[in-house]
Design a protein around this motif. Structure first.
Motif, PDB file in Angstrom:
ATOM      1  N   VAL A  15      40.668  43.111  26.875  1.00 38.83           N
ATOM      2  CA  VAL A  15      39.417  42.951  27.632  1.00 38.83           C
ATOM      3  C   VAL A  15      39.242  41.492  28.052  1.00 38.83           C
ATOM      4  O   VAL A  15      38.917  41.193  29.210  1.00 38.83           O
ATOM      5  CB  VAL A  15      38.211  43.451  26.793  1.00 38.83           C
ATOM      6  N   VAL A  16      39.465  40.568  27.124  1.00 36.28           N
ATOM      7  CA  VAL A  16      39.321  39.137  27.448  1.00 36.28           C
ATOM      8  C   VAL A  16      40.352  38.724  28.494  1.00 36.28           C
ATOM      9  O   VAL A  16      40.014  38.030  29.464  1.00 36.28           O
ATOM     10  CB  VAL A  16      39.422  38.267  26.183  1.00 36.28           C
ATOM     11  N   PHE A  17      41.607  39.131  28.318  1.00 35.40           N
ATOM     12  CA  PHE A  17      42.639  38.799  29.307  1.00 35.40           C
ATOM     13  C   PHE A  17      42.257  39.324  30.691  1.00 35.40           C
ATOM     14  O   PHE A  17      42.426  38.636  31.695  1.00 35.40           O
ATOM     15  CB  PHE A  17      43.992  39.382  28.904  1.00 35.40           C
ATOM     16  N   PHE A  18      41.767  40.558  30.747  1.00 37.48           N
ATOM     17  CA  PHE A  18      41.406  41.169  32.028  1.00 37.48           C
ATOM     18  C   PHE A  18      40.318  40.365  32.731  1.00 37.48           C
ATOM     19  O   PHE A  18      40.468  39.965  33.887  1.00 37.48           O
ATOM     20  CB  PHE A  18      40.953  42.619  31.812  1.00 37.48           C
ATOM     21  N   PHE A  19      39.223  40.128  32.034  1.00 37.67           N
ATOM     22  CA  PHE A  19      38.097  39.437  32.672  1.00 37.67           C
ATOM     23  C   PHE A  19      38.370  37.950  32.898  1.00 37.67           C
ATOM     24  O   PHE A  19      37.954  37.391  33.921  1.00 37.67           O
ATOM     25  CB  PHE A  19      36.803  39.673  31.898  1.00 37.67           C
ATOM     26  N   ALA A  20      39.074  37.304  31.973  1.00 43.07           N
ATOM     27  CA  ALA A  20      39.425  35.892  32.179  1.00 43.07           C
ATOM     28  C   ALA A  20      40.371  35.756  33.371  1.00 43.07           C
ATOM     29  O   ALA A  20      40.230  34.831  34.180  1.00 43.07           O
ATOM     30  CB  ALA A  20      40.060  35.313  30.922  1.00 43.07           C
ATOM     31  N   GLY A  21      41.325  36.671  33.489  1.00 45.02           N
ATOM     32  CA  GLY A  21      42.235  36.650  34.637  1.00 45.02           C
ATOM     33  C   GLY A  21      41.491  36.842  35.947  1.00 45.02           C
ATOM     34  O   GLY A  21      41.770  36.167  36.942  1.00 45.02           O
ATOM     35  N   TYR A  22      40.525  37.744  35.947  1.00 46.38           N
ATOM     36  CA  TYR A  22      39.719  37.961  37.150  1.00 46.38           C
ATOM     37  C   TYR A  22      38.944  36.698  37.510  1.00 46.38           C
ATOM     38  O   TYR A  22      38.914  36.283  38.674  1.00 46.38           O
ATOM     39  CB  TYR A  22      38.754  39.131  36.948  1.00 46.38           C
ATOM     40  N   LEU A  23      38.327  36.065  36.514  1.00 48.33           N
ATOM     41  CA  LEU A  23      37.559  34.849  36.786  1.00 48.33           C
ATOM     42  C   LEU A  23      38.446  33.699  37.253  1.00 48.33           C
ATOM     43  O   LEU A  23      38.078  32.953  38.164  1.00 48.33           O
ATOM     44  CB  LEU A  23      36.767  34.429  35.536  1.00 48.33           C
ATOM     45  N   ILE A  24      39.620  33.561  36.638  1.00 45.25           N
ATOM     46  CA  ILE A  24      40.507  32.445  36.982  1.00 45.25           C
ATOM     47  C   ILE A  24      41.195  32.670  38.320  1.00 45.25           C
ATOM     48  O   ILE A  24      41.090  31.859  39.239  1.00 45.25           O
ATOM     49  CB  ILE A  24      41.542  32.207  35.864  1.00 45.25           C
ATOM     50  N   TRP A  25      41.949  33.799  38.439  1.00 52.57           N
ATOM     51  CA  TRP A  25      42.752  34.010  39.648  1.00 52.57           C
ATOM     52  C   TRP A  25      42.026  34.797  40.726  1.00 52.57           C
ATOM     53  O   TRP A  25      42.283  34.602  41.902  1.00 52.57           O
ATOM     54  CB  TRP A  25      44.077  34.682  39.286  1.00 52.57           C
ATOM     55  N   GLY A  26      41.100  35.656  40.329  1.00 49.88           N
ATOM     56  CA  GLY A  26      40.386  36.463  41.308  1.00 49.88           C
ATOM     57  C   GLY A  26      39.215  35.754  41.952  1.00 49.88           C
ATOM     58  O   GLY A  26      38.799  36.113  43.053  1.00 49.88           O
ATOM     59  N   ILE A  27      38.683  34.758  41.283  1.00 52.63           N
ATOM     60  CA  ILE A  27      37.544  34.027  41.841  1.00 52.63           C
ATOM     61  C   ILE A  27      37.869  32.543  42.009  1.00 52.63           C
ATOM     62  O   ILE A  27      37.887  32.022  43.120  1.00 52.63           O
ATOM     63  CB  ILE A  27      36.279  34.220  40.969  1.00 52.63           C
ATOM     64  N   ALA A  28      38.117  31.841  40.889  1.00 52.89           N
ATOM     65  CA  ALA A  28      38.260  30.386  40.934  1.00 52.89           C
ATOM     66  C   ALA A  28      39.449  29.917  41.768  1.00 52.89           C
ATOM     67  O   ALA A  28      39.340  28.928  42.500  1.00 52.89           O
ATOM     68  CB  ALA A  28      38.361  29.825  39.513  1.00 52.89           C
ATOM     69  N   LEU A  29      40.593  30.590  41.664  1.00 52.56           N
ATOM     70  CA  LEU A  29      41.802  30.131  42.360  1.00 52.56           C
ATOM     71  C   LEU A  29      42.179  30.972  43.586  1.00 52.56           C
ATOM     72  O   LEU A  29      43.212  30.721  44.199  1.00 52.56           O
ATOM     73  CB  LEU A  29      42.986  30.103  41.384  1.00 52.56           C
ATOM     74  N   MET A  30      41.346  31.936  43.937  1.00 50.03           N
ATOM     75  CA  MET A  30      41.698  32.835  45.039  1.00 50.03           C
ATOM     76  C   MET A  30      41.918  32.081  46.344  1.00 50.03           C
ATOM     77  O   MET A  30      42.946  32.253  47.002  1.00 50.03           O
ATOM     78  CB  MET A  30      40.632  33.903  45.236  1.00 50.03           C
ATOM     79  N   ASN A  31      40.995  31.230  46.746  1.00 54.51           N
ATOM     80  CA  ASN A  31      41.144  30.495  48.005  1.00 54.51           C
ATOM     81  C   ASN A  31      42.330  29.534  47.961  1.00 54.51           C
ATOM     82  O   ASN A  31      43.035  29.363  48.955  1.00 54.51           O
ATOM     83  CB  ASN A  31      39.862  29.741  48.350  1.00 54.51           C
ATOM     84  N   PHE A  32      42.545  28.913  46.804  1.00 54.06           N
ATOM     85  CA  PHE A  32      43.691  28.016  46.652  1.00 54.06           C
ATOM     86  C   PHE A  32      44.994  28.769  46.879  1.00 54.06           C
ATOM     87  O   PHE A  32      45.865  28.314  47.616  1.00 54.06           O
ATOM     88  CB  PHE A  32      43.683  27.374  45.259  1.00 54.06           C
ATOM     89  N   HIS A  33      45.128  29.934  46.246  1.00 55.29           N
ATOM     90  CA  HIS A  33      46.356  30.714  46.421  1.00 55.29           C
ATOM     91  C   HIS A  33      46.508  31.194  47.861  1.00 55.29           C
ATOM     92  O   HIS A  33      47.606  31.156  48.418  1.00 55.29           O
ATOM     93  CB  HIS A  33      46.392  31.902  45.459  1.00 55.29           C
ATOM     94  N   GLN A  34      45.425  31.642  48.472  1.00 57.81           N
ATOM     95  CA  GLN A  34      45.502  32.119  49.854  1.00 57.81           C
ATOM     96  C   GLN A  34      45.959  31.016  50.808  1.00 57.81           C
ATOM     97  O   GLN A  34      46.676  31.284  51.766  1.00 57.81           O
ATOM     98  CB  GLN A  34      44.160  32.687  50.305  1.00 57.81           C
ATOM     99  N   SER A  35      45.574  29.792  50.530  1.00 56.01           N
ATOM    100  CA  SER A  35      45.951  28.697  51.429  1.00 56.01           C
ATOM    101  C   SER A  35      47.304  28.072  51.083  1.00 56.01           C
ATOM    102  O   SER A  35      47.840  27.297  51.868  1.00 56.01           O
ATOM    103  CB  SER A  35      44.868  27.618  51.446  1.00 56.01           C
ATOM    104  N   ASN A  36      47.866  28.404  49.912  1.00 55.29           N
ATOM    105  CA  ASN A  36      49.123  27.783  49.501  1.00 55.29           C
ATOM    106  C   ASN A  36      50.295  28.746  49.366  1.00 55.29           C
ATOM    107  O   ASN A  36      51.399  28.315  49.054  1.00 55.29           O
ATOM    108  CB  ASN A  36      48.929  27.053  48.171  1.00 55.29           C
ATOM    109  N   LEU A  37      50.068  30.017  49.560  1.00 56.41           N
ATOM    110  CA  LEU A  37      51.163  30.981  49.511  1.00 56.41           C
ATOM    111  C   LEU A  37      51.468  31.455  50.926  1.00 56.41           C
ATOM    112  O   LEU A  37      50.602  31.455  51.795  1.00 56.41           O
ATOM    113  CB  LEU A  37      50.794  32.166  48.616  1.00 56.41           C
ATOM    114  N   PRO A  38      52.699  31.857  51.189  1.00 59.40           N
ATOM    115  CA  PRO A  38      53.063  32.272  52.544  1.00 59.40           C
ATOM    116  C   PRO A  38      52.298  33.521  52.980  1.00 59.40           C
ATOM    117  O   PRO A  38      51.950  34.371  52.157  1.00 59.40           O
ATOM    118  CB  PRO A  38      54.565  32.559  52.448  1.00 59.40           C
TER     119      PRO A  38
END
Length: 126
Positions: A15-38
């Motif tokens: 449960v913690v991995f799921f929600f922490a992953g969502y907060l980290i990669w799904g929210i906090a880093l989403m725009n960063f990844h979208q602008s830095n991945l092909p």
């Protein structure tokens, strides 16, 4: 190994991995990844397969629980967080370097940011 403790630790970790992953990669880093991945059509599933993500978090939590309870004897929040951060950082770095060596998807900025994300994610789940 106490089956009840193992099961509870695995469920809590998943449960913690799921929600922490969502907060980290799904929210906090989403725009960063979208602008830095092909921009490769079809590369990212939209929406993601949440069942598979859930299963991945259960498998990850089982791995951490096995390591922590059976082999490392980790019993406190602090030692779990430290070991979790170290484990996730090393596993994440290995995965990122393998992807960088075999695809054109990864960049050094993405790898560096993901390593930090993995450390936080692993500490929370650990």
């Amino acid at each position: 190994m106490d089956t009840q403790k193992f099961t509870l630790a695995t469920i809590a970790g998943a449960v913690v991995f799921f929600f922490a992953g969502y907060l980290i990669w799904g929210i906090a880093l989403m725009n960063f990844h979208q602008s830095n991945l092909p921009d490769i059509p079809g590369l990212v599933k939209n929406p993601p397969d949440m069942v598979l993500i859930g299963l991945a978090m259960i498998v990850t939590a089982i791995l951490y629980t096995l390591i922590f309870q059976r082999w490392a004897g980790i019993k406190t929040f602090k030692t779990g967080a430290i070991a979790g951060a170290l484990l996730a950082t090393l596993m994440g770095l290995g995965n990122e370097l393998m992807q960088m060596s075999s695809t054109n998807m990864m960049t050094w900025p993405v790898i560096l940011v993901d390593i930090i994300g993995n450390a936080v994610w692993g500490a929370l789940g650990g």
